[in-house]
Design an enzyme around this catalytic site. Structure first.
Site: not given
Ligand code: DGY
Length: 441
Positions: A36, A82, A170, A172, A208, A364-365, A408
């Site tokens: 990032d 976090y 990266g 995830d 997520r 997400y990914w 995002e």
């Protein structure tokens, strides 16, 4: 139109600026993240050179004495929610952990070499002396990071480095990791107790990774801390050792840019040239999939290819790894129903093949479009003069941001009645790379 988007993008970065670094997003990611920070520095280079330098300086303050550049450099904010935080990582128990920073214990895709070269090109137009001095300052640090990868993450000396955690890649919860992660069965293992914080974020929670994913992420972190981050010991035991095409592609492009930087400042680059030649050779020998026209990942623990269709397999374009012929195969893949490049129903570029049975357009990914991946793909296509497809990737990227905001990631389906914006808003690299796309010469 362009002016307004540009000004809003800048304001996203400035709002996420903490005084010493920029948060990837206000709540979900309250510390400094490795790749990032690279993309963020590129955004700043267009309008605030001191912050671009500071972003990278802050990140490299977390560099370990063995060269490893951590995935997270923790900020000082006391109420930052976090997980996993420093107490969980216990990275300070590692022999190589720095004294004056608090970090996690894994790395991330090494984007810093190409980011450095690119920001130099932007900043040197205004201040050649200062931007060259910054190259001189950063070159040895980035070189040391690459040295770490080739020394500790390339056990067969083939020029392809492995990652040992999905967070290190990266991407995830990428489907690339599925087969390997299935071998980690939390029901049969001792998983330390933990509490996720990411699900507190109301916007992002439903997109997520799953709890099962997290159990596996945590299992791996626990394995690393048991070995106090000793690379050799981890290599012997870790079930997750993957040579990922995205990760290695960033390494190759960064090697290439480090060579240019070395030549610019008069530093020795023979070793980097050697690394890079070997990497490119092995990439094509080992990871290129002749039948499918895309690069695979390789599972080093089980000694097998991982033939999964994700857009990570297109990314070697950035480092000019493929020959012109191979690149044309990759372009065909991008145009095919796998990625929908010729189909007006989808924005480019989904992270996972549209033909996969288990694609999840919002998770997400596992399907959505990520702006950093689009930016990389765009740069890769330009290297092969694939101007039309590059222009489409750029136009889709800017359209998504303009219509939905600085999210995002994005659902690629144009026909969807869902909001295409996914994850958290005010996402820094979406803003930073939007600035770069708008300002590029
Ligand atoms: C997270 O916590 O979701 C990050 O992606 C890890 O790097």
């Amino acid at each position: 139109m362009k002016e307004k988007l540009l000004e809003t993008a800048k304001s996203v970065l400035l709002k996420n600026w903490t005084g010493t670094f920029t948060k990837p997003a206000p709540n979900l990611y309250p510390h400094q993240w490795n790749w990032d920070a690279g993309f963020i520095a590129l955004g700043y280079a267009h309008f605030d050179w001191p912050k671009a330098k500071q972003e990278l300086r802050s990140l490299f303050k977390g560099q370990w004495s063995n060269g490893m550049l951590p995935q997270i450099v923790f900020g000082k904010e006391k109420d930052a929610h976090y997980f996993p935080g420093p107490d969980f990582w216990k990275a300070h128990e590692a022999y190589a952990h720095p004294k004056n920073a608090v970090t996690s214990g894994i790395s991330m895709p090494p984007v810093h070499g190409f980011i450095l070269w690119r920001i130099f090109q932007i900043a040197s137009k205004n201040d050649l002396k200062d931007s060259r001095a910054f190259l001189e300052e950063m070159f040895p640090k980035v070189k040391k990071l690459h040295e770490y990868f080739y020394q500790y993450r390339d056990p067969k000396n083939e020029g392809l480095v492995y990652i040992r955690h999905p967070w290190e890649g990266g991407t995830d919860n990428s489907p690339i990791w599925d087969t390997v992660l299935r071998g980690i069965n939390p029901a049969e293992l001792e998983i330390p107790s933990y509490k996720r914080q990411d699900l507190q974020n109301p916007e992002a929670a439903k997109h997520r990774p799953t709890d099962l994913d997290y159990d596996r992420y945590v299992y791996l972190v626990d394995l690393f801390r048991r070995h106090q981050y000793d690379d050799d010991a981890i290599y012997k035991e870790c079930p997750f050792l993957i040579q990922d095409p995205l990760f290695n592609a960033t390494l190759v492009w960064s090697n290439e840019c480090l060579i240019k930087i070395g030549q610019e400042i008069g530093a020795e680059v023979a070793e980097i040239i050697h690394w890079n030649e070997l990497s490119i050779y092995s990439f094509n020998e080992k990871l290129w999939d002749e039948d499918r026209g895309i690069y695979n990942a390789y599972d080093l623990r089980n000694e097998q290819l991982i033939p999964v269709f994700t857009n990570s397999g297109l990314m070697p374009l950035i480092g000019e790894v493929p020959t012109q012929e191979q690149a044309e195969e990759i372009l065909l893949k991008l145009e095919s129903p796998h990625f929908g490049g010729k189909d007006d129903q989808y924005f480019l570029c989904p992270t996972y093949s549209l033909q996969s049975e288990n694609i999840d357009f919002q998770k997400y990914w596992r399907g959505p479009i990520w702006i950093n991946m689009n930016w990389l793909l765009y740069q890769g296509l330009l290297r092969y003069d694939m101007e039309d497809m590059a222009a489409k990737v750029k136009a889709d990227t800017l359209q998504l941001i303009e219509e939905y905001g600085f999210y995002e990631y994005f659902d690629p389906r144009k026909s969807s009645t869902n909001n295409l914006a996914c994850g958290t808003n005010q996402f820094s690299w979406t803003a930073a790379l939007c600035i770069d796309l708008l300002m590029e010469a």
